[in-house]
Scaffold this motif. Structure first.
Motif, PDB file in Angstrom:
ATOM      1  N   ASP A 111      15.544  17.855   2.151  1.00 51.24           N
ATOM      2  CA  ASP A 111      14.325  18.111   2.920  1.00 51.24           C
ATOM      3  C   ASP A 111      14.621  19.126   4.022  1.00 51.24           C
ATOM      4  N   PRO A 112      14.512  20.421   3.732  1.00 55.24           N
ATOM      5  CA  PRO A 112      14.823  21.441   4.735  1.00 55.24           C
ATOM      6  C   PRO A 112      13.863  21.463   5.924  1.00 55.24           C
ATOM      7  N   GLU A 113      12.761  20.693   5.837  1.00 53.91           N
ATOM      8  CA  GLU A 113      11.812  20.626   6.957  1.00 53.91           C
ATOM      9  C   GLU A 113      12.194  19.545   7.965  1.00 53.91           C
ATOM     10  N   ASP A 114      13.331  18.891   7.760  1.00 55.95           N
ATOM     11  CA  ASP A 114      13.810  17.860   8.687  1.00 55.95           C
ATOM     12  C   ASP A 114      14.514  18.545   9.864  1.00 55.95           C
ATOM     13  N   VAL A 115      13.719  18.948  10.854  1.00 50.12           N
ATOM     14  CA  VAL A 115      14.272  19.719  11.971  1.00 50.12           C
ATOM     15  C   VAL A 115      15.210  18.880  12.830  1.00 50.12           C
ATOM     16  N   VAL A 116      14.987  17.569  12.871  1.00 46.72           N
ATOM     17  CA  VAL A 116      15.878  16.706  13.661  1.00 46.72           C
ATOM     18  C   VAL A 116      17.288  16.730  13.080  1.00 46.72           C
ATOM     19  N   ALA A 117      17.401  16.633  11.741  1.00 49.88           N
ATOM     20  CA  ALA A 117      18.718  16.677  11.102  1.00 49.88           C
ATOM     21  C   ALA A 117      19.374  18.036  11.321  1.00 49.88           C
ATOM     22  N   ILE A 118      18.581  19.117  11.242  1.00 49.35           N
ATOM     23  CA  ILE A 118      19.139  20.464  11.434  1.00 49.35           C
ATOM     24  C   ILE A 118      19.674  20.630  12.850  1.00 49.35           C
ATOM     25  N   ASP A 119      18.918  20.133  13.858  1.00 52.40           N
ATOM     26  CA  ASP A 119      19.393  20.213  15.252  1.00 52.40           C
ATOM     27  C   ASP A 119      20.661  19.392  15.445  1.00 52.40           C
ATOM     28  N   ILE A 121      22.973  18.828  13.194  1.00 48.39           N
ATOM     29  CA  ILE A 121      24.082  19.563  12.571  1.00 48.39           C
ATOM     30  C   ILE A 121      24.572  20.673  13.495  1.00 48.39           C
ATOM     31  N   LYS A 122      23.630  21.351  14.201  1.00 44.09           N
ATOM     32  CA  LYS A 122      24.027  22.371  15.174  1.00 44.09           C
ATOM     33  C   LYS A 122      24.939  21.774  16.238  1.00 44.09           C
ATOM     34  N   ARG A 123      24.567  20.601  16.748  1.00 42.05           N
ATOM     35  CA  ARG A 123      25.370  19.964  17.808  1.00 42.05           C
ATOM     36  C   ARG A 123      26.707  19.470  17.282  1.00 42.05           C
ATOM     37  N   LEU A 124      26.725  18.952  16.028  1.00 44.62           N
ATOM     38  CA  LEU A 124      27.958  18.418  15.454  1.00 44.62           C
ATOM     39  C   LEU A 124      28.990  19.506  15.190  1.00 44.62           C
ATOM     40  N   THR A 125      28.525  20.661  14.750  1.00 47.27           N
ATOM     41  CA  THR A 125      29.449  21.695  14.262  1.00 47.27           C
ATOM     42  C   THR A 125      29.561  22.909  15.175  1.00 47.27           C
ATOM     43  N   ASN A 126      28.610  23.052  16.122  1.00 42.65           N
ATOM     44  CA  ASN A 126      28.539  24.255  16.962  1.00 42.65           C
ATOM     45  C   ASN A 126      28.389  25.517  16.114  1.00 42.65           C
ATOM     46  N   LEU A 127      27.722  25.372  14.976  1.00 45.20           N
ATOM     47  CA  LEU A 127      27.469  26.491  14.076  1.00 45.20           C
ATOM     48  C   LEU A 127      25.985  26.536  13.728  1.00 45.20           C
ATOM     49  N   ILE A 128      25.514  27.704  13.289  1.00 37.94           N
ATOM     50  CA  ILE A 128      24.111  27.874  12.933  1.00 37.94           C
ATOM     51  C   ILE A 128      23.918  27.516  11.463  1.00 37.94           C
ATOM     52  N   PRO A 129      23.061  26.537  11.129  1.00 41.39           N
ATOM     53  CA  PRO A 129      22.865  26.146   9.730  1.00 41.39           C
ATOM     54  C   PRO A 129      22.140  27.221   8.913  1.00 41.39           C
ATOM     55  N   ASP A 130      22.682  27.508   7.741  1.00 45.75           N
ATOM     56  CA  ASP A 130      22.034  28.355   6.736  1.00 45.75           C
ATOM     57  C   ASP A 130      21.634  27.414   5.603  1.00 45.75           C
ATOM     58  N   ILE A 131      20.319  27.237   5.400  1.00 45.45           N
ATOM     59  CA  ILE A 131      19.822  26.135   4.576  1.00 45.45           C
ATOM     60  C   ILE A 131      19.668  26.538   3.107  1.00 45.45           C
ATOM     61  N   LEU A 132      20.126  25.643   2.219  1.00 49.11           N
ATOM     62  CA  LEU A 132      19.865  25.727   0.790  1.00 49.11           C
ATOM     63  C   LEU A 132      19.038  24.507   0.387  1.00 49.11           C
ATOM     64  N   VAL A 133      18.163  24.677  -0.594  1.00 44.61           N
ATOM     65  CA  VAL A 133      17.326  23.568  -1.071  1.00 44.61           C
ATOM     66  C   VAL A 133      17.960  22.958  -2.315  1.00 44.61           C
ATOM     67  N   SER A 134      18.078  21.616  -2.311  1.00 50.32           N
ATOM     68  CA  SER A 134      18.680  20.924  -3.455  1.00 50.32           C
ATOM     69  C   SER A 134      17.794  19.786  -3.924  1.00 50.32           C
ATOM     70  N   GLY A 135      17.819  19.525  -5.233  1.00 52.30           N
ATOM     71  CA  GLY A 135      17.155  18.344  -5.771  1.00 52.30           C
ATOM     72  C   GLY A 135      17.927  17.087  -5.416  1.00 52.30           C
ATOM     73  N   PRO A 136      17.283  15.929  -5.364  1.00 56.81           N
ATOM     74  CA  PRO A 136      17.937  14.697  -4.896  1.00 56.81           C
ATOM     75  C   PRO A 136      19.090  14.210  -5.779  1.00 56.81           C
ATOM     76  N   THR A 137      18.939  14.273  -7.103  1.00 53.52           N
ATOM     77  CA  THR A 137      19.998  13.758  -7.988  1.00 53.52           C
ATOM     78  C   THR A 137      21.256  14.605  -7.895  1.00 53.52           C
ATOM     79  N   LEU A 138      21.104  15.931  -7.941  1.00 52.34           N
ATOM     80  CA  LEU A 138      22.251  16.826  -7.831  1.00 52.34           C
ATOM     81  C   LEU A 138      22.941  16.660  -6.486  1.00 52.34           C
TER      82      LEU A 138
END
Length: 573
Positions: A111-119, A121-138
């Motif tokens: 779910d790339p629209e999950d802005v809370v998770a993206i923020d 990840i920024k704090r955890l890694t100190n890096l800027i996320p580059d998002i890829l979209v994946s299906g749930p099973t894969l």
């Protein structure tokens, strides 16, 4: 895509219809269903079987303007990068870090629209996320694989200090400490890398380790269930240290880099006692190392667990309980010949019988069996050992391999003088084993008189029970393996791949057999020095099941696959 259609200003259903993956009627039906389930439209369409998961991921990525994560990107994710995000967070938020550079971390998300998770990840890694979209099973499959590897690596690091090595010098029992803190600062990374290779091979039940130099990198592969798999690719700069470390452990000449060398040493780790045979071969890019791992701590096979069909099992048990005669098992290296003979000894050993073996090497240690290790460098050969054993009052004798006329002559004489003899020969099939014995130099009348049973065997991989699934074989697949469609009454099986089997679809092996009990007409053919084709036809007339047919029976009962049988057997022409 038409310039008039902009997916970023379209609904997901519209994109799917535009891509030709759904119809408007199907979308409307899914929307009606969605009202009762409250699931997202994509999930509803997948559950209703209207679209594939990959179709949804493609449309979703087009709608959001992101790239789609494919199977290769996720399953080949860098575990060191994935480890930057704790597993609990990754699974809860359905994210996986797959790669990074100095400023950016590439993240696959359901779910790339999950802005809370993206923020987060920024704090955890100190890096800027580059998002890829994946299906749930894969994504779930990739999370299992990558974090499984991370967990194994952590377990390896914890157990490295517990590994010790016994020197390869036969006369020395000096223990060499492999712990990195016992090495110099310059050597410690190499020591740790060698330990890591050993521990990973042990954990994965590997039989061989290959360290192969190439032009730009080194491939480290281990043989699991008979098939090589890459476990790491260290840089070329590490090759010299790796080879030198292994030479030191094996008491080999570290200065000699132009000639092949052979050595051995033993690993002692908790619950394991493993003998390692080392072969070093110069190649154009450096020295290649192959190590054979022999786990001597226990033998837990029996005739049933090896995979004997009921009919063959009854014949084999009858033969190995005879008071004298010769039983020969054939097959290529690594086909399980010695394992079958060990299982036979385990079946017949008792306190009334003196069983002695002559082997090179001793692969398993059996309680109640006298086992002799051949050392040709000091003159302890098969021939000299067997002549001494004759004075040891044996009842049953196992000869590791009949490899020359002298060994063959002694084996035949033993079997003709009231002893039961087991041995192995390198041959392609059971009829070829008989002609191989004649080629070694045994007289036909001796082969015909002493031989009780000839058996050829191969090992095939079992389908992993964790990811086993049905499938419908194509006519082309059945024709390739020579399987009549009329014999396929049920669906066939294969493994789709999971963390339990390293995404191979296989876990463990079983043997398939081609067995010839020596009936009277077969003995007569041997006496007459008949050719291999005549012996094969007589054996087939007596009910011999070929290796290919034995394999097909295992395909039909859902134990293995057509690919494995094609890999392990040849079609009878």
């Amino acid at each position: 895509m038409s310039p008039d259609f902009n997916p970023q200003f379209s609904k997901l259903g519209e994109i799917l219809v535009y891509n030709g993956k759904a119809t408007e009627g199907g979308i409307n039906e899914a929307l009606a269903q969605q009202k009762t389930t409250n699931n997202k439209i994509g999930v509803t369409l997948i559950e209703m079987g209207m679209i594939e998961e990959d179709d949804f991921a493609t449309a979703y990525s087009q709608q959001l303007g992101y790239r789609k994560a494919d199977n290769f990107i996720l399953l080949e994710a860098d575990s060191t990068v994935a480890a930057l995000i704790p597993e609990d967070f990754a699974r809860e938020n359905r994210v996986l870090a797959v790669n990074r550079n100095e400023t950016t971390i590439i993240i696959a998300m359901e779910d790339p629209e999950d802005v809370v998770a993206i923020d987060s990840i920024k704090r955890l890694t100190n890096l800027i996320p580059d998002i890829l979209v994946s299906g749930p099973t894969l994504l779930e499959k990739s999370l299992d694989k990558v974090y499984g590897e991370i967990q194994k690596t952590a377990e390896v690091a914890e157990t490295i200090d517990s590994i010790t090595v016994v020197s390869g010098d036969e006369g020395s029992q000096e223990t060499i400490d492999l712990s990195p803190d016992k090495a110099s600062k310059e050597d410690a990374p190499i020591v740790k890398l060698v330990n890591l290779i050993f521990q990973e091979a042990i954990k994965e039940r590997a039989t061989d380790i290959h360290i192969e130099p190439m032009e730009k990198q080194v491939y480290v592969r281990i043989r699991i269930d008979g098939v090589l798999q890459i476990i790491m690719t260290p840089p070329v700069s590490s090759l010299s240290g790796l080879v030198t470390r292994i030479k030191i452990l094996s008491n080999l000449n570290i200065a000699e880099k132009r000639l092949p060398q052979d050595g051995r040493f033993s690993i002692k780790s908790p619950g394991k006692d493993i003998d390692i045979r080392v072969s070093i071969l110069p190649t154009i890019y450096g020295e290649k190392v192959v190590m054979r791992l022999l786990d001597k701590t226990g033998f837990d096979f029996n005739l049933t667990s090896l995979g004997f069909p009921k009919q063959n099992l009854g014949v084999f048990k009858k033969v190995i309980n005879q008071p004298y005669g010769l039983v020969v098992v054939s097959g290529p290296t690594g086909s399980g010949k010695s394992t079958s003979l060990y299982a036979a000894l385990k079946e017949i050993k008792n306190e009334k019988t003196n069983i002695t073996t002559v082997e090179d090497p001793v692969e398993y240690q059996l309680d109640g069996v006298n086992q002799v290790q051949v050392f040709e460098d000091i003159g302890l050969t098969f021939g000299s050992t067997l002549r001494s054993i004759l004075r040891q009052d044996p009842d049953v004798l196992l000869i590791g391999e009949i490899r020359d006329g002298e060994t063959a002559d002694i084996a035949v004489k033993f079997s003709l003088t009231g002893h039961l003899v087991f041995s192995t020969v390198h041959a392609n099939d059971a009829p070829g084993t008989i002609t191989r014995l004649l080629d070694i130099g045994i007289a036909p009348f001796l082969v015909g008189s002493c031989l009780n049973l000839v058996m050829a065997q191969r090992l095939v991989r079992r389908i992993c029970n964790n990811c086993k699934e049905e499938y419908s074989a194509t006519p082309e697949e059945l024709a390739m393996i020579g399987l009549d469609p009329g014999r396929v009454t049920d669906a066939l099986y294969h493994g789709k791949g999971c963390t339990e089997c390293r995404n191979t679809g296989y876990k463990g092996r079983l043997a398939i057999f081609e067995m010839i009990p020596m009936a009277r007409e077969l003995r007569k053919l041997v006496f007459e020095s008949a050719n291999e084709d005549d012996i094969r036809q007589a054996a087939l007339n007596n009910g011999m099941v070929t290796l290919r047919e034995a394999g097909l029976a295992r395909v039909l009962d859902g134990t293995t696959t057509t690919e494995e049988i094609l890999r392990s057997t040849v079609e009878e022409l």
